[in-house]
Design an enzyme around this catalytic site. Structure first.
Site, PDB file in Angstrom:
ATOM      1  N   ASP A 204       0.662  -1.398  -0.144  1.00 29.25           N
ATOM      2  CA  ASP A 204      -0.173   0.121  -0.061  1.00 29.25           C
ATOM      3  C   ASP A 204       0.940   1.097  -0.029  1.00 29.25           C
ATOM      4  O   ASP A 204       2.012   1.040   0.183  1.00 29.25           O
ATOM      5  CB  ASP A 204      -0.945  -0.223   1.501  1.00 29.25           C
ATOM      6  CG  ASP A 204      -0.296   0.177   2.571  1.00 29.25           C
ATOM      7  OD1 ASP A 204       1.207   0.509   2.419  1.00 29.25           O
ATOM      8  OD2 ASP A 204      -0.687   0.531   3.647  1.00 29.25           O
ATOM      9  N   ASP A 206       1.320   4.748   2.276  1.00 27.43           N
ATOM     10  CA  ASP A 206       0.801   5.409   3.457  1.00 27.43           C
ATOM     11  C   ASP A 206       1.572   6.982   3.370  1.00 27.43           C
ATOM     12  O   ASP A 206       2.438   7.317   3.428  1.00 27.43           O
ATOM     13  CB  ASP A 206       1.643   4.513   4.713  1.00 27.43           C
ATOM     14  CG  ASP A 206       1.439   3.350   4.835  1.00 27.43           C
ATOM     15  OD1 ASP A 206       0.395   2.748   5.067  1.00 27.43           O
ATOM     16  OD2 ASP A 206       2.422   2.454   4.246  1.00 27.43           O
ATOM     17  N   ASP A 328      -3.390   4.347   2.806  1.00 26.78           N
ATOM     18  CA  ASP A 328      -3.397   4.906   3.956  1.00 26.78           C
ATOM     19  C   ASP A 328      -3.365   6.380   4.235  1.00 26.78           C
ATOM     20  O   ASP A 328      -2.131   6.842   3.931  1.00 26.78           O
ATOM     21  CB  ASP A 328      -2.955   4.032   5.154  1.00 26.78           C
ATOM     22  CG  ASP A 328      -3.253   2.472   5.227  1.00 26.78           C
ATOM     23  OD1 ASP A 328      -4.492   2.455   5.150  1.00 26.78           O
ATOM     24  OD2 ASP A 328      -2.233   1.862   5.658  1.00 26.78           O
TER      25      ASP A 328
END
Ligand code: 8DG
Ligand code: MN
Ligand code: MN
Length: 404
Positions: A204, A206, A328
């Site tokens: 992902d 962040d 995120d």
């Protein structure tokens, strides 16, 4: 045959936060084996075993050269009986029999596939397996009720299981910066997580968002999310608000390592290639059959039809001009920013070890919000990561050396 005198003995600190762990790993055969067993333990909710294997793997990552003999490991911390057995197996046979049988087990395979769905954790996967669900097809056929996250996760399964590149992370960073600039001038965006540690890929991306004026960041997340949504950048988002100040147990001792920042788990729709800068990814979205099925493609037999359909799907996939990426977002007030950056840079084991060091060696409580000295009964303020390491009596370890 190597004599013991020829084998250099390593000297390594016992906490991962005392060590410099770069991305170049001289013992990946050993760390891969130990990490797989750690992952398997975590997937089976055996947290103690998981941490023990993670610590052993992290120790091996920190060694300056390749291990060739068990005698080199004498006196090293973090290596329990079980980990030593696995290492011995790999050194002697090239592979660990336990790792090989785990990899091939029906349960491990199913746990991997099912927890590969965004929004599905070990507990849910275990429940499904007990109901006879081992793969995505069986899950779809089962009629299980999925929550919003899981539906999204299933829909974008392939994209989300494809590693995110640094170039994609940077492209998303530009979008997030644009969003933040549009809703509150002067806001700052910092890339955290694995990419800040210098990793070339990640699962992902962040980001930590703040504003130099304390208090200005309040309510920022919903505005950023609304902007991103209006521009068609979000396929999924779930925002949780800040619960730090209103929590009953006070800021000193967070109940777990989960922090209480305003945060957003999201799935971005990232346009591929030079369209990346476009603020309207919606437009070029639909792929028409005619763009893909060329006139020379004519099916005469079933087999040809099958071929054709396969070609079509492959071409459609390669023509897809966007892809789903997990992102995120976290908002922190500037007064907590240094702690938040430290807490969100990872690695997960490095963070865990920092907190263990603080508690066990310094009688302090470290979180992504603050550092509390239990002896002096006061908070220790910091505006940089360097200051936090200094309070903890640790040598400063830069992000690129926190890859434990
Ligand atoms: P990857 O995505 O490249 O695979 O690796 P990563 O970037 O190191 O892992 P991550 O799962 O994205 O986590 C990044 C950091 O964020 C890591 O240090 C753990 C931390 N983190 C969470 N959730 C939470 C949370 O709720 N609170 C705090 N304080 N930190 C968290 O992932
Ligand atoms: Mn990450
Ligand atoms: Mn993350």
């Amino acid at each position: 045959q190597i004599s013991e005198a020829e084998v250099a003995l390593f000297s390594v600190s016992s906490y991962a936060c005392q060590r410099r762990t770069t991305l170049d790993n001289h013992n990946s055969n050993l760390t891969d084996a130990l990490s797989l067993l750690a992952e398997n333990a975590e997937l089976n909710n055996e947290d103690g075993r998981g941490v023990a294997f993670r610590r052993a793997a992290a120790l091996m990552k920190a060694l300056p050269t390749q291990v060739i003999s068990m005698s080199q490991l004498r006196g090293l911390p973090c290596l329990g009986e079980h980990s030593l057995r696995v290492i011995k197996d790999v050194l002697e046979n090239g592979v660990s029999s336990e790792v090989e049988s785990t990899k091939q087990s029906k349960r491990y395979k199913a746990l991997k596939i099912l927890t590969g769905i965004f929004g599905v954790g070990a507990k849910t996967a275990d429940r499904w397996i007990r109901e006879g669900i081992y793969n995505l097809e069986q899950l779809r056929d089962s009629g299980q009720t999925l929550n919003r996250a899981q539906k999204s996760g299933l829909e974008h399964y392939d994209d989300l299981n494809e590693p995110v590149t640094k170039a994609e992370a940077d492209a998303i960073g530009e979008i997030v910066q644009k969003a933040v600039d549009s809703v509150l001038t002067g806001s700052q965006v910092a890339l955290t997580g694995g990419f800040r540690r210098g990793k070339l890929t990640g699962h992902d991306v962040d980001f930590l968002i703040t504003h130099p004026e304390e208090g200005k960041e309040v309510g920022l997340m919903p505005k950023v999310v609304a902007w991103l949504e209006s521009q068609g950048f979000l396929l999924y988002q779930k925002t949780t608000r800040n619960s730090y100040l209103e929590s009953k147990d006070g800021p000193a001792r967070p109940a777990s390592n989960m922090d209480r920042f305003e945060r957003c788990f999201s799935i971005f729709k990232l346009t591929k290639g030079k369209e990346q800068e476009s603020t309207q990814p919606e437009e070029q979205n639909d792929l028409k059959t005619k763009d893909v099925l060329r006139p020379h493609m004519q099916a005469d037999t079933d087999q040809q039809l099958c071929e054709l359909s396969k070609n079509y799907q492959m071409e459609a996939a390669s023509h897809k001009i966007w892809r789903a990426v997990r992102v995120d977002l976290v908002v922190s007030p500037i007064s907590q920013f240094a702690f938040a950056v430290l807490g969100w840079t990872g690695s997960k084991l490095f963070e865990r070890e920092l907190r263990r060091w603080a508690g066990h060696e310094k009688n302090m409580s470290l979180s992504s919000h603050a550092l509390f000295d239990n002896t002096q009964n006061k908070y220790l303020r910091a505006t940089s990561e360097e200051e936090i390491f200094a309070y903890l009596g640790l040598e400063y370890i830069p992000p690129s050396e926190r890859n434990a």
